[in-house]
Design an enzyme around this catalytic site. Structure first.
Site, PDB file in Angstrom:
ATOM      1  N   ASN A  93      24.118  32.310  48.684  1.00 37.38           N
ATOM      2  CA  ASN A  93      24.169  33.586  48.141  1.00 37.38           C
ATOM      3  C   ASN A  93      25.493  33.916  47.350  1.00 37.38           C
ATOM      4  O   ASN A  93      25.422  34.986  46.610  1.00 37.38           O
ATOM      5  CB  ASN A  93      24.058  34.770  49.303  1.00 37.38           C
ATOM      6  CG  ASN A  93      22.474  34.872  49.704  1.00 37.38           C
ATOM      7  OD1 ASN A  93      21.655  34.547  48.969  1.00 37.38           O
ATOM      8  ND2 ASN A  93      22.303  35.373  50.841  1.00 37.38           N
ATOM      9  N   GLY A  98      27.478  39.699  43.158  1.00 37.41           N
ATOM     10  CA  GLY A  98      28.302  40.377  41.962  1.00 37.41           C
ATOM     11  C   GLY A  98      29.633  40.216  41.759  1.00 37.41           C
ATOM     12  O   GLY A  98      29.905  40.895  40.672  1.00 37.41           O
ATOM     13  N   GLY A  99      30.303  39.708  42.654  1.00 40.92           N
ATOM     14  CA  GLY A  99      31.712  39.377  42.105  1.00 40.92           C
ATOM     15  C   GLY A  99      32.746  40.520  42.382  1.00 40.92           C
ATOM     16  O   GLY A  99      33.735  40.369  41.901  1.00 40.92           O
ATOM     17  N   ARG A 344      25.363  52.319  51.841  1.00 39.69           N
ATOM     18  CA  ARG A 344      24.125  51.523  51.552  1.00 39.69           C
ATOM     19  C   ARG A 344      23.009  51.930  52.469  1.00 39.69           C
ATOM     20  O   ARG A 344      21.976  52.141  52.158  1.00 39.69           O
ATOM     21  CB  ARG A 344      24.421  50.008  51.611  1.00 39.69           C
ATOM     22  CG  ARG A 344      25.173  49.573  50.626  1.00 39.69           C
ATOM     23  CD  ARG A 344      25.507  48.213  50.715  1.00 39.69           C
ATOM     24  NE  ARG A 344      26.085  47.770  49.393  1.00 39.69           N
ATOM     25  CZ  ARG A 344      26.489  46.541  49.334  1.00 39.69           C
ATOM     26  NH1 ARG A 344      26.382  45.610  50.359  1.00 39.69           N
ATOM     27  NH2 ARG A 344      26.974  46.133  48.137  1.00 39.69           N
ATOM     28  N   GLU A 480      28.637  35.555  56.691  1.00 37.39           N
ATOM     29  CA  GLU A 480      27.566  36.265  57.020  1.00 37.39           C
ATOM     30  C   GLU A 480      27.033  35.839  58.434  1.00 37.39           C
ATOM     31  O   GLU A 480      26.119  36.386  58.928  1.00 37.39           O
ATOM     32  CB  GLU A 480      26.480  36.330  55.927  1.00 37.39           C
ATOM     33  CG  GLU A 480      25.282  37.439  56.180  1.00 37.39           C
ATOM     34  CD  GLU A 480      24.556  37.730  54.864  1.00 37.39           C
ATOM     35  OE1 GLU A 480      24.753  36.800  53.813  1.00 37.39           O
ATOM     36  OE2 GLU A 480      23.401  38.358  55.051  1.00 37.39           O
TER      37      GLU A 480
END
Lengths: 517, 177
Positions: A93, A98-99, A344, A480
């Site tokens: 992933n 998105g950096g 989020r 993760e």
């Protein structure tokens, strides 16, 4: 937070899962249970091989941010290292990320005049995480993020060129890579790893951990030539890890079975932003070898994804640059419904509660100024982002009651003028202007499964802990696949910080282990 | 005796007959349409040399036995809707253009896996990316993730149907030769 404390024969659900190792309790209860009960972890991990096919000091599973950082640090600390990757390509992933790398006190922040500190970042992480974060782990990320970022810049050679904001943070602290993708860091780390003589073996899948009679992890069984997702493909081989195995296999958002055990709402109705290999079997294999898991049912949905494109797509890059500049609208009522700069979880829950996609919008001032040009261009091309000459046209397209929308935009604009949102306390940026200059741009939003906060229990040394609360010797983990760093909610841009900080720690510490044989 | 499936009731006799038909079909397809033989010396237009009796074309297709690649192009214009790319496996396109087995697999007795390095001896990755720069919605030969480093064989299979690897995560309507 809901609390499942219903008594069942003297055992609470949470208590039961904790005592037996969460997911392992379901996937391999007898195995995990026996291992703890009798102290024979070797029984849970299967027999020792007669012969090892390959031998390294440190064996890293997974080739994303954490894995590559771990391998590089292990090698630089004098250990031989290998990285195995089950997919045909490296990067997991991380290479489609998105950096955005959150770190406090960076060069980009100083240039932008942003005041920040590790304490402030830590507090933001804890607040968003509902204080379920393991404080020591969150503290480690906040304290070491800047150093990890500078390591990426100065040693790896990655470039960070823009400062971004993510919902839930107090300040702009996301340092974005030059190409707005994690690939900038992953590919440069891969280049570095290869230059150091570290091999990255793709299509090599870990099947089980191998422990000696003391329960120490001594290596892994793999399938080489594995073709995802064909479990019969490939050939069995054994890789010996003289010092340690480092598990950096990522989360399990794409694992429908496991994620529904943890959160039954997350059926196949929800897409994901992940690559298809983001499944949980490596995490479960660690549990079977005696590792403890934590907070597995905190699974994050991204509130910025679009139902009008596949996977992560381009809309998140559109949406997240616009929050704090333009309003988010419930098209049924033509009204705002939630704090655009909320975290989020808050935002995804608010959208799911409405039960239908919502709109994020901006105008000809905010959009070209904020949105990465390529993301805008591609979003427009695919139709996931739309452009309208008038507010009327926008309302018509999304079937929004026009007068309600006009009133709401006027109200939002009055908040922007005074930089204070009386309705939802949205953070409004200094350089924000009223959404008034056509053309207008908009996209629909509907959440997708994004990140699994839970995972293996580690300490601040990235050492994995067993079900006996003691270090599971020979096993480190980072990224993760671990749990506890983020608690209930991972803030945007903190995954990179987590992976790089703990990947490096795991690599350094694994290299320091004594060889077992 | 009958077996219930939903509300429909199927007599055992009919089930048997159905099973028998399926079995015959299966055996038939295995024997007659077994995997093609990959005859190295066969002329590329001579389908039967490898495929035997299997009907690889629609009945109205002209006989290709003596055809060369340029003859195919008479109908299958490279840029038109009838283009061969995406219709024929890569190995066929290669053979039609005089790239025989040996040029990729070498002289080994038993053809082994072909590594990407071999593909690159003819197909330069950067030039390929330049050539497809205008393909919509994205250039298939470079990406923000992997640049031009992706293994050709992730998409371009030679002896089975090619696939669109990008579509794991994206939705790109590419024709993949």
């Amino acid at each position: 937070m809901k609390d499942d404390t219903e008594e069942k024969g003297g055992l609470t659900r949470r208590g039961f899962l904790k005592s037996t190792g969460g997911a392992a309790a379901v996937a391999g209860m007898t195995v995990g249970g026996l291992a703890v009960g009798t102290g024979e972890a070797a029984a849970a991990t299967g027999p020792m091989p007669k012969k090892w096919n390959e031998t390294y000091d440190v064996v890293v599973i997974g080739s994303g941010f954490a894995g590559l950082a771990a391998a590089i640090e292990a090698k630089n600390a004098g250990a031989s290292a290998v990285v195995i990757e089950k997919m045909a390509v490296h990067g997991g992933n991380s290479i489609i990320n998105g950096g955005d790398f959150c770190a406090p006190g960076t060069k980009l922040q100083k240039e932008a005049g942003v005041q920040d500190s590790p304490d402030l970042m830590y507090n933001d992480m804890m607040k968003a995480g509902l204080y379920l974060n393991h404080p020591e782990l969150a503290r480690t990320v906040a304290d070491q993020a800047k150093d990890a970022l500078e390591w990426c810049e100065n040693y790896i050679g990655a470039k960070f060129t823009r400062l971004n904001f993510h919902g839930g943070h107090s300040v702009k602290r996301a340092n974005q890579t030059a190409n707005a993708s994690g690939s900038e860091v992953v590919n440069k780390m891969l280049g570095k790893a290869r230059a150091l003589g570290i091999e990255v073996q793709t299509r090599t899948k870990m099947v089980r951990f191998i422990a000696n009679k003391d329960g120490r992890i001594v290596g892994i069984e793999v399938r080489t030539g594995y073709k995802f997702p064909d479990e019969k493909s490939g050939k069995t081989a054994y890789i010996k890890a003289r010092k340690a195995v480092i598990l950096t296999s990522g989360g399990f958002s794409e694992d429908l079975k496991l994620r529904q055990i943890e959160d039954p709402r997350l059926t196949d109705k929800f897409g994901t932003t992940n690559q298809p290999g983001a499944t949980g079997e490596a995490l479960l294999a660690a549990c079977m070898a005696g590792a403890m898991d934590v907070q597995m049912d905190w699974i994050q949905l991204g509130p910025w994804t679009s139902p009008d494109e596949k996977g992560f797509g381009h809309v998140p890059l559109f949406c997240e640059r616009l929050v704090g500049y333009g309003p988010m609208i419930d098209p049924v009522k033509g009204k705002r419904f939630f704090k655009e700069t909320g975290n989020r979880k808050e935002r995804a829950d608010a959208i799911i509660l409405l039960g239908h996609p919502v709109i994020i919008m901006g105008d000809s001032y905010s959009v070209p100024k904020q949105v990465f040009p390529r993301a805008l261009e591609k979003g427009l091309e695919s139709g996931a982002v739309k452009k309208f000459d008038t507010l009327e046209a926008l309302a018509k397209n999304y079937n929004i009651p026009l007068s309600a929308l006009q009133q709401e935009i006027a109200r939002w604009n009055s908040f922007v003028e005074k930089k204070k949102d009386d309705d939802f306390d949205c953070m409004i940026f200094k350089d924000a202007r009223p959404t008034a200059a056509p053309p207008f741009y908009a996209a629909r939003l509907w959440p997708k499964v994004h990140h699994t906060m839970g995972g293996l229990v580690i300490d601040k040394n990235a050492q994995v802990f067993g079900l006996d609360f003691k270090p599971l010797k020979g096993l480190y983990a980072a990224g993760e696949v671990t749990g506890g760093v983020h608690g209930a909610v991972r803030l945007g841009g903190v995954a990179m910080a987590d992976c790089l900080v703990f990947g490096r720690i795991a690599g350094k510490n694994a290299a320091k282990e004594k060889s077992w044989g | 005796m009958t077996y219930k499936r939903g509300s429909a009731v199927i007599p055992a006799g009919k089930l048997l007959a159905l099973g028998f038909t399926l079995a015959v079909l299966l055996i038939f397809s295995i024997t007659v349409f077994a995997a093609p033989k990959r005859v190295a010396t066969a002329k590329p237009g001579n389908c039967a040399a490898c495929h035997g009796q299997e009907k690889v074309f629609s009945p109205s297709h002209v006989d290709t036995k003596e055809m060369a690649y340029k003859d195919c192009l008479g109908c299958h214009e490279k840029t038109g809707p009838q283009k061969l790319q995406g219709k024929l496996p890569g190995s066929h396109l290669h053979r039609l253009r005089d790239i025989n087995c040996e040029k990729c697999h070498g002289k080994a007795k038993k053809a082994g896996e072909v590594k990407m390095k071999q593909c690159l001896t003819c197909h330069d990755a950067d030039k390929l990316a330049e050539k497809t720069a205008k393909v919509k919605p994205e250039n298939p030969h470079t990406s923000p993730h992997y640049g031009t480093s992706l293994d050709c064989n992730l998409c371009h299979h030679q002896h089975q149907k090619s696939e669109n690897y990008c579509n794991q995560c994206h939705k790109y309507d590419f024709t993949v030769p």
